[in-house]
Enzyme design. Structure first.
Site, short mmCIF file in Angstrom:
data_model
loop_
_atom_site.label_atom_id
_atom_site.label_comp_id
_atom_site.label_asym_id
_atom_site.label_seq_id
_atom_site.Cartn_x
_atom_site.Cartn_y
_atom_site.Cartn_z
N ASP A 182 13.24 5.33 5.86
CA ASP A 182 11.89 5.63 6.32
C ASP A 182 11.63 7.12 6.09
OD1 ASP A 182 9.84 4.30 8.66
OD2 ASP A 182 9.83 6.46 8.42
N ASN A 222 0.31 12.03 6.30
CA ASN A 222 -0.80 11.28 5.72
C ASN A 222 -2.13 11.67 6.38
OD1 ASN A 222 -1.40 9.40 3.71
ND2 ASN A 222 -1.28 7.67 5.10
N HIS A 274 -4.77 10.39 2.38
CA HIS A 274 -4.08 9.23 1.81
C HIS A 274 -3.67 9.41 0.35
CE1 HIS A 274 -4.50 6.86 5.40
NE2 HIS A 274 -5.79 7.18 5.46
N ASP A 305 0.09 8.76 -0.80
CA ASP A 305 0.48 7.86 -1.90
C ASP A 305 1.39 8.58 -2.89
OD1 ASP A 305 -1.05 5.90 -0.73
OD2 ASP A 305 -2.69 6.00 -2.20
N GLU A 314 5.89 3.24 4.87
CA GLU A 314 6.86 4.21 4.35
C GLU A 314 8.29 3.69 4.48
OE1 GLU A 314 6.04 5.42 8.66
OE2 GLU A 314 4.96 4.50 7.02
#
Length: 195
Positions: free
Chosen positions: A62, A70, A75, A79, A105
């Site tokens: 993770d 984020n 975003h 990404d 994630e």
């Protein structure tokens, strides 16, 4: 005319095969990262039933503080971070290993025919490289990862081993992140990644 008809039918059949293969690949691939998705991972693990390689380890990974990152940077940047982490996973695996994004994630790695020390070494190298990752949008950010790792016990159900690795990941998060929690022979060990 007959040749044209046969040629037309052949081309239609060929295009249909290409479309089917493309759809099959898309159904098994995470669109953002290009890694196998959860469905593909489960299919691969199900194929091991009864013939699980010795010393196969399942890891849940993770990206630490991803939601905060984020929210702060947006975003598109999130990404980009996930794609970079996915590339790190891809270059860290051997052909016999499996890496997949199973949501958000969270990622899963399956290392087959290996020893715990080697699996831990893979995790340490990934953590080291991830810590050194830089992005133009946030040059001062330092990235860490939390990992839970357990051994696959044949003929254990796929869901059980993933759930156990997920619990170990949760323990790693609760231990302050940037660490690995390992379960072996019903013992649990928490190790900080070496700086």
């Amino acid at each position: 005319q007959r040749e044209k008809y046969l040629e037309g039918n052949f081309m239609q059949a060929y295009e249909l095969i290409i479309k089917k293969n493309t759809a099959r690949k898309q159904a098994l691939t995470d669109a953002l990262t290009g890694l196998p998705n959860r469905y593909a991972l489960l299919k691969r693990l199900e194929a091991f039933k009864g013939v699980v390689p010795e010393k196969m380890f399942v890891m849940m990974l993770d990206v630490d503080n991803f939601k905060k990152l984020n929210d702060q940077y947006g975003h598109p940047f999130g990404d980009k971070v996930l794609r970079a982490f996915s590339q790190l996973i891809q270059v860290s695996l051997r052909e016999v290993d499996i890496g997949a994004r199973i949501g958000g994630e969270e990622f899963v790695l399956i290392l087959a025919d290996t020893q715990l020390e080697a699996a831990h070494g893979v995790c340490q190298r990934m953590a080291d490289k991830w810590r050194l990752t830089q992005f133009d949008e946030a040059p001062n950010l330092s990235f860490t990862v939390s990992i839970g790792i357990t051994e696959y016990r044949s003929p254990e159900a796929v869901d059980e081993v993933i759930e156990r690795a997920d619990g170990l990941l949760y323990d790693a998060k609760n231990s302050g992140r940037n660490c690995i929690v390992i379960e072996q022979q019903d013992m649990q060990v928490s190790l900080d990644f070496e700086a």
